[in-house]
Design an enzyme around this catalytic site. Structure first.
Site, PDB file in Angstrom:
ATOM      1  N   PHE A  19       0.808  -1.222   0.000  1.00  0.00           N
ATOM      2  CA  PHE A  19       0.000   0.000   0.000  1.00  0.00           C
ATOM      3  C   PHE A  19       0.846   1.281   0.000  1.00  0.00           C
ATOM      4  O   PHE A  19       0.375   2.338   0.408  1.00  0.00           O
ATOM      5  CB  PHE A  19      -0.979   0.023   1.185  1.00  0.00           C
ATOM      6  CG  PHE A  19      -1.720  -1.266   1.379  1.00  0.00           C
ATOM      7  CD1 PHE A  19      -2.640  -1.709   0.439  1.00  0.00           C
ATOM      8  CD2 PHE A  19      -1.470  -2.062   2.486  1.00  0.00           C
ATOM      9  CE1 PHE A  19      -3.306  -2.907   0.604  1.00  0.00           C
ATOM     10  CE2 PHE A  19      -2.142  -3.262   2.660  1.00  0.00           C
ATOM     11  CZ  PHE A  19      -3.070  -3.690   1.709  1.00  0.00           C
ATOM     12  N   SER A  20       2.099   1.176  -0.447  1.00  0.00           N
ATOM     13  CA  SER A  20       2.975   2.358  -0.452  1.00  0.00           C
ATOM     14  C   SER A  20       3.201   2.921  -1.856  1.00  0.00           C
ATOM     15  O   SER A  20       3.956   3.876  -2.017  1.00  0.00           O
ATOM     16  CB  SER A  20       4.324   2.024   0.196  1.00  0.00           C
ATOM     17  OG  SER A  20       5.029   1.059  -0.574  1.00  0.00           O
ATOM     18  N   LYS A  22       4.358   1.152  -4.709  1.00  0.00           N
ATOM     19  CA  LYS A  22       5.481   0.579  -5.459  1.00  0.00           C
ATOM     20  C   LYS A  22       5.096   0.261  -6.905  1.00  0.00           C
ATOM     21  O   LYS A  22       5.788   0.658  -7.846  1.00  0.00           O
ATOM     22  CB  LYS A  22       5.990  -0.700  -4.782  1.00  0.00           C
ATOM     23  CG  LYS A  22       6.520  -0.515  -3.380  1.00  0.00           C
ATOM     24  CD  LYS A  22       7.044  -1.814  -2.803  1.00  0.00           C
ATOM     25  CE  LYS A  22       6.039  -2.945  -2.812  1.00  0.00           C
ATOM     26  NZ  LYS A  22       4.816  -2.661  -2.035  1.00  0.00           N
ATOM     27  N   ASP A  89       7.657  -6.772 -11.508  1.00  0.00           N
ATOM     28  CA  ASP A  89       6.843  -6.440 -10.330  1.00  0.00           C
ATOM     29  C   ASP A  89       6.843  -7.601  -9.348  1.00  0.00           C
ATOM     30  O   ASP A  89       7.080  -8.754  -9.721  1.00  0.00           O
ATOM     31  CB  ASP A  89       5.412  -6.118 -10.769  1.00  0.00           C
ATOM     32  CG  ASP A  89       4.630  -5.360  -9.703  1.00  0.00           C
ATOM     33  OD1 ASP A  89       5.261  -4.710  -8.842  1.00  0.00           O
ATOM     34  OD2 ASP A  89       3.387  -5.405  -9.736  1.00  0.00           O
ATOM     35  N   GLU A  90       6.558  -7.295  -8.084  1.00  0.00           N
ATOM     36  CA  GLU A  90       6.473  -8.299  -7.016  1.00  0.00           C
ATOM     37  C   GLU A  90       7.721  -9.175  -6.976  1.00  0.00           C
ATOM     38  O   GLU A  90       7.660 -10.408  -6.984  1.00  0.00           O
ATOM     39  CB  GLU A  90       5.210  -9.156  -7.174  1.00  0.00           C
ATOM     40  CG  GLU A  90       3.914  -8.363  -7.144  1.00  0.00           C
ATOM     41  CD  GLU A  90       3.616  -7.705  -5.797  1.00  0.00           C
ATOM     42  OE1 GLU A  90       4.314  -8.015  -4.799  1.00  0.00           O
ATOM     43  OE2 GLU A  90       2.705  -6.872  -5.746  1.00  0.00           O
ATOM     44  N   ALA A  91       8.876  -8.529  -6.921  1.00  0.00           N
ATOM     45  CA  ALA A  91      10.157  -9.234  -6.948  1.00  0.00           C
ATOM     46  C   ALA A  91      10.309 -10.217  -5.797  1.00  0.00           C
ATOM     47  O   ALA A  91      11.027 -11.210  -5.911  1.00  0.00           O
ATOM     48  CB  ALA A  91      11.300  -8.222  -6.917  1.00  0.00           C
TER      49      ALA A  91
END
Length: 201
Positions: A19-20, A22, A89-91
Site C-alpha cells: 500500500f505504499s 510501489k 513487479d512483485e520481486a
C-alpha cells in the site's frame, strides 16, 4: 529519480511495504519509457493473480500488460533481447535467481526496474530485495500511511491466515503499520466474552 544515461544498463529498485505505491511508481516509469518510444517488456510472477492474470496492477487500479512467469529463471528465455527497458513487479515472489537475472540484463545494456517488498510480515529483510539493493544504481524507498496512527508506515502487517512466508493477499489480509504499531507476525486477537442473557422464566 529517473536516471538518464547512454547505452549503459542499470538496475532501479522500488521497495517498501504494501500500500505504499510501489507498483504505481513502476508503472509510471515504464509508461515514461513507452512514451519515449523505448522497447519495454514487463514481467510478473504467476502467483500474484489478485487483480489480473496478465497485468501488473496497483492498488489504485493502474494497469500495464505483462508477461507471467513462475520464477526469475524463466525471464532470460522469454525476453526479447532487443528490449531496452525491463520491468519486474512483485520481486519478492521471483526467487533468489532474480539477482543474477537482473545483473545479466543490466550488463547487456538494459534499464531494469524492479519493485517489491523489502521486509516480510515478521519485519525481516525479504529476499531477494536486500541483494538487489546492493547491486542497484538507484533505490526508491516508498512509505505507506499507518492505518492505526497515521504516521509513515514501513511495515506490512499480516492480519490473519497462515504462518507461511508467502501468502498472497490484499487489504483483507494485510495493512500498513508504522514502527510503533507493527506487531511482527500475526496480531494476537483478544476475544470478548459476552454475558449471555438468562432466559426469562
Amino acid at each position: 529519480m529517473d536516471i538518464v544515461t547512454g547505452n549503459v544498463g542499470w538496475i532501479e529498485v522500488i521497495c517498501g511495504p504494501m500500500f505504499s505505491g510501489k507498483s504505481e511508481e513502476l508503472i509510471r516509469r515504464l509508461r515514461r519509457a513507452i512514451i519515449a518510444r523505448k522497447r519495454v517488456e514487463v514481467f510478473k510472477p504467476a502467483i500474484d493473480n489478485r487483480y489480473s492474470d496478465d497485468e501488473i496492477v496497483s492498488h489504485g487500479d493502474l494497469r500495464l500488460k505483462s508477461q507471467v512467469v513462475t520464477g526469475a529463471a524463466e525471464i532470460p528465455d522469454r525476453i526479447d533481447w532487443r528490449s531496452e527497458v525491463v520491468g519486474i513487479d512483485e520481486a519478492n515472489f521471483m526467487g533468489p535467481k532474480l539477482v543474477d537475472v537482473a545483473q545479466r540484463l543490466a550488463d547487456s545494456g538494459k534499464q531494469v526496474i524492479i519493485s517489491g517488498l523489502d521486509t516480510d510480515y515478521l519485519g525481516r529483510p525479504f529476499a531477494p530485495i536486500p541483494d538487489l539493493l546492493a547491486h542497484a544504481e538507484s533505490i526508491t524507498k516508498t512509505l505507506a500511511i499507518c492505518v492505526r496512527c497515521g504516521n509513515p508506515a514501513k511495515h506490512t502487517q499480516r492480519l490473519r491466515g497462515s504462518d507461511d512466508l508467502i501468502v498472497v493477499g490484499a487489504a483483507d489480509m494485510y495493512e500498513a503499520r508504522c514502527r510503533r504499531c507493527f506487531e511482527p507476525g500475526i496480531p494476537k486477537q483478544t476475544e470478548l466474552d459476552f454475558v449471555k442473557a438468562k432466559p426469562r422464566a
